[in-house]
Design a protein around this motif. Structure first.
Motif, short mmCIF file in Angstrom:
data_model
loop_
_atom_site.label_atom_id
_atom_site.label_comp_id
_atom_site.label_asym_id
_atom_site.label_seq_id
_atom_site.Cartn_x
_atom_site.Cartn_y
_atom_site.Cartn_z
N SER A 1 10.13 11.65 -5.53
CA SER A 1 9.10 12.37 -4.79
C SER A 1 8.26 11.39 -3.99
O SER A 1 8.21 10.20 -4.29
CB SER A 1 8.21 13.19 -5.72
N HIS A 2 7.62 11.95 -2.96
CA HIS A 2 6.73 11.15 -2.11
C HIS A 2 5.57 12.03 -1.67
O HIS A 2 5.77 13.15 -1.18
CB HIS A 2 7.49 10.62 -0.89
N VAL A 3 4.33 11.53 -1.88
CA VAL A 3 3.13 12.27 -1.51
C VAL A 3 2.24 11.35 -0.68
O VAL A 3 2.05 10.18 -1.04
CB VAL A 3 2.35 12.77 -2.75
N ARG A 4 1.69 11.86 0.41
CA ARG A 4 0.73 11.10 1.20
C ARG A 4 -0.67 11.55 0.79
O ARG A 4 -1.06 12.70 1.05
CB ARG A 4 0.96 11.34 2.69
N LEU A 5 -1.42 10.67 0.14
CA LEU A 5 -2.75 11.00 -0.37
C LEU A 5 -3.78 10.87 0.75
O LEU A 5 -3.82 9.86 1.47
CB LEU A 5 -3.12 10.10 -1.54
N LEU A 6 -4.65 11.85 0.83
CA LEU A 6 -5.65 11.86 1.90
C LEU A 6 -6.68 10.76 1.71
O LEU A 6 -7.34 10.35 2.66
CB LEU A 6 -6.36 13.23 1.93
N GLY A 7 -6.82 10.27 0.49
CA GLY A 7 -7.81 9.23 0.24
C GLY A 7 -7.46 7.88 0.84
O GLY A 7 -8.26 6.97 0.84
N GLY A 8 -6.23 7.74 1.33
CA GLY A 8 -5.84 6.47 1.93
C GLY A 8 -5.38 5.46 0.90
O GLY A 8 -4.70 5.81 -0.07
N ARG A 9 -5.74 4.22 1.10
CA ARG A 9 -5.27 3.09 0.28
C ARG A 9 -5.27 3.41 -1.21
O ARG A 9 -6.27 3.80 -1.79
CB ARG A 9 -6.15 1.88 0.55
N ILE A 10 -4.11 3.20 -1.83
CA ILE A 10 -3.99 3.36 -3.28
C ILE A 10 -4.23 2.00 -3.93
O ILE A 10 -3.43 1.08 -3.77
CB ILE A 10 -2.61 3.91 -3.67
N SER A 11 -5.33 1.87 -4.65
CA SER A 11 -5.72 0.58 -5.22
C SER A 11 -5.14 0.33 -6.60
O SER A 11 -4.92 -0.82 -6.99
CB SER A 11 -7.26 0.48 -5.30
N SER A 12 -4.91 1.40 -7.36
CA SER A 12 -4.44 1.21 -8.74
C SER A 12 -3.76 2.48 -9.23
O SER A 12 -4.13 3.59 -8.84
CB SER A 12 -5.63 0.87 -9.64
N ILE A 13 -2.73 2.29 -10.07
CA ILE A 13 -2.04 3.39 -10.75
C ILE A 13 -1.93 3.04 -12.22
O ILE A 13 -1.53 1.93 -12.56
CB ILE A 13 -0.63 3.62 -10.17
N SER A 14 -2.27 3.98 -13.09
CA SER A 14 -2.15 3.76 -14.53
C SER A 14 -1.43 4.94 -15.16
O SER A 14 -1.75 6.10 -14.86
CB SER A 14 -3.54 3.59 -15.17
N LEU A 15 -0.44 4.66 -16.02
CA LEU A 15 0.37 5.70 -16.65
C LEU A 15 0.13 5.76 -18.15
O LEU A 15 -0.19 4.74 -18.78
CB LEU A 15 1.86 5.42 -16.43
N ASP A 16 0.31 6.95 -18.74
CA ASP A 16 0.33 7.02 -20.19
C ASP A 16 1.70 6.56 -20.68
O ASP A 16 2.58 6.20 -19.89
CB ASP A 16 -0.02 8.43 -20.68
#
Length: 467
Positions: free
Chosen positions: A238-253
């Motif tokens: 999947s691919h999503v374009r987030l309106l918030g712009g720059r993705i600084s961090s991703i954390s998963l369970d």
């Protein structure tokens, strides 16, 4: 007419005088006890302060002084200094790294395999020699990962330490097989946006515990989920374009079913990744501050920590669609750069500016406790990682390089720091010269100096001498 005092009057006068003498004596004894108590308080404070100053240059003298301080006056400040002195002795600096320091680290869940990036390379490190009782050895760099890494400092490692994901300057992230630590094998590559977009810089990576799923985010707000079941041929689910712009961090369970995504350092959203082909945003955190720094979601997905200036906030995700603010953790750091959580959630570590890594116990969601700090950084700590059981931590610092911390006996240290420190009491003897240097004019015989017929004072026996 002369009146002779009666015997009864003499007795009364005598009793009054004795009472006065007794009262004066009691006051003198009380005054002496009070003066000694004040001396002990000030002495313990002075010894603890000097122990802190000596912690890096002379850790064993630091330990002796901090043990003495706790025995003389067991207040919270002295106890905290003792814990910090004990923790420094569990530190292993990896001196073979570039002197300009380490930039990023990643750690396997058992704490035995690490990725460490410095100014020149990304090294694959084997930490087993310090942790496995069946192996006698030291930490060892086994190999380096070749690639166009430049200024990129985004790394991820699977739970078993056998799969690595490393971003490159060209906007891709490379998968590596680390089954043979000495001979890493380069596998496939992925990017943040559509399959043809390979020029967007990757800002955030997250790898599932089993190494079969990767989440990637870039400067333009592209968020994608990749299936790594066949690592030589990753598939974008999947691919999503987030309106918030720059993705600084991703954390998963732990199961990669829940994700926290930080965009533009101000917006934290919780996503349901139950269907990798259709991720759904569940909620956003109503942050009590303007900008957010690092984020870290717990292994069970029930909590998330969000860092900011001088604070970190703990949120309950019992219902991910309705996050609830649980507590605020006050931090000495003006800026926080990274957060690491053990699987149990009991151990949390915070990297940032200043000379310490705050160590918190989150056992109680509403009453988190700052239990100690990892000390001795002159500038800052950029990144931090911790093993699943909280027994190994790895820190990256521009002034100290990479440091491994052995926290296996941390529960015992928290329960009884004196007991841990005095497990080998013979090494904790203070000489008369040392006592004069650090304790000033305090009479060392009152604290047990010379009682064993030697010109030493046993730091672990001061409480016995004072009793």
């Amino acid at each position: 007419m002369n009146v002779r005092p009666s015997v009864k009057a003499f007795v009364i006068i005598g009793l009054v005088m004795l009472g006065i003498i007794a009262a004066i004596g009691s006051l003198l004894v009380y005054a002496q006890q009070e003066a000694f108590t004040n001396e002990r308080t000030l002495l313990a404070r002075s010894l603890a302060l000097q122990a802190s100053e000596l912690r890096d240059v002379d850790p064993y003298t630091s330990l002796k002084l901090s043990v003495a301080a706790v025995h003389i006056n067991a207040d919270a400040a002295s106890r905290k200094v003792l814990l910090e002195s004990l923790l420094v002795l569990r530190r292993e600096d990896l001196f073979s790294l570039n002197p300009r320091g380490a930039r990023s680290v990643a750690l396997s869940q058992d704490g035995h395999v690490a990725l460490i990036e410095d100014a020149d390379e990304i090294g694959v490190w084997d930490l087993s020699g310090m942790l496995d009782p069946n192996i006698e050895g030291e930490v060892e760099k086994r190999a380096k990962l070749e690639g166009d890494y430049g200024d990129v400092d985004v790394l991820a490692l699977s739970s078993d330490g056998r799969t690595a994901l490393v971003s490159q300057d060209n906007g891709t992230a490379v998968l590596w097989d680390l089954n043979n630590l000495a001979q890493p094998t380069r596998l496939g590559a992925i990017n943040a946006g559509a399959a043809s977009d390979a020029d967007r810089r990757i800002e955030a990576l997250a790898l599932s515990r089993d190494g079969r799923t990767a989440c990637v985010g870039d400067l333009d707000g592209n968020f994608s989920i990749w299936d790594l079941s066949v690592k030589t041929k990753p598939i974008r689910r999947s691919h999503v374009r987030l309106l918030g712009g720059r993705i600084s961090s991703i954390s998963l369970d732990a199961d990669a079913r829940l994700a926290a995504i930080l965009t533009k350092e101000r917006d934290v959203a919780i996503w349901d990744l139950g269907r990798h082909d259709n991720p759904i945003q569940l909620s956003r955190l109503d942050l009590p501050f303007k900008t957010a720094g690092p984020i870290s979601i717990s292994a069970d997905g029930r909590e998330i920590l969000v860092g900011s200036s001088h604070r970190a906030d703990l949120w309950s995700l019992a219902d991910p669609a309705k996050p609830v603010h649980a507590a605020t953790l006050d931090m000495p750091n003006k800026d926080l750069y990274d957060i690491a959580l053990s699987d149990s959630g009991k151990i949390s570590l915070f990297a940032g500016d200043g000379g310490s890594v705050p160590l918190w116990d989150l056992s109680s969601q509403t009453r988190p406790t700052n239990i100690s700090s990892l000390k001795n950084y002159s500038q800052e700590v950029s990144y931090i990682a911790v093993s699943a059981n909280g027994e190994v931590a790895l820190t990256a610092s521009p002034d100290r390089g990479a440091t491994m911390w052995d926290l296996r006996d941390l529960p015992e240290m928290l329960e009884d720091p004196i007991g841990v420190a005095c497990d080998a009491p013979d090494r904790l003897k203070i000489t008369r010269e040392e006592w004069t240097r650090y304790a000033g004019g305090a009479d060392w015989t009152r604290y047990g100096g010379g009682l064993l017929g030697e010109d030493t004072l046993a730091a672990c026996s001061i409480d016995w001498a004072l009793s």
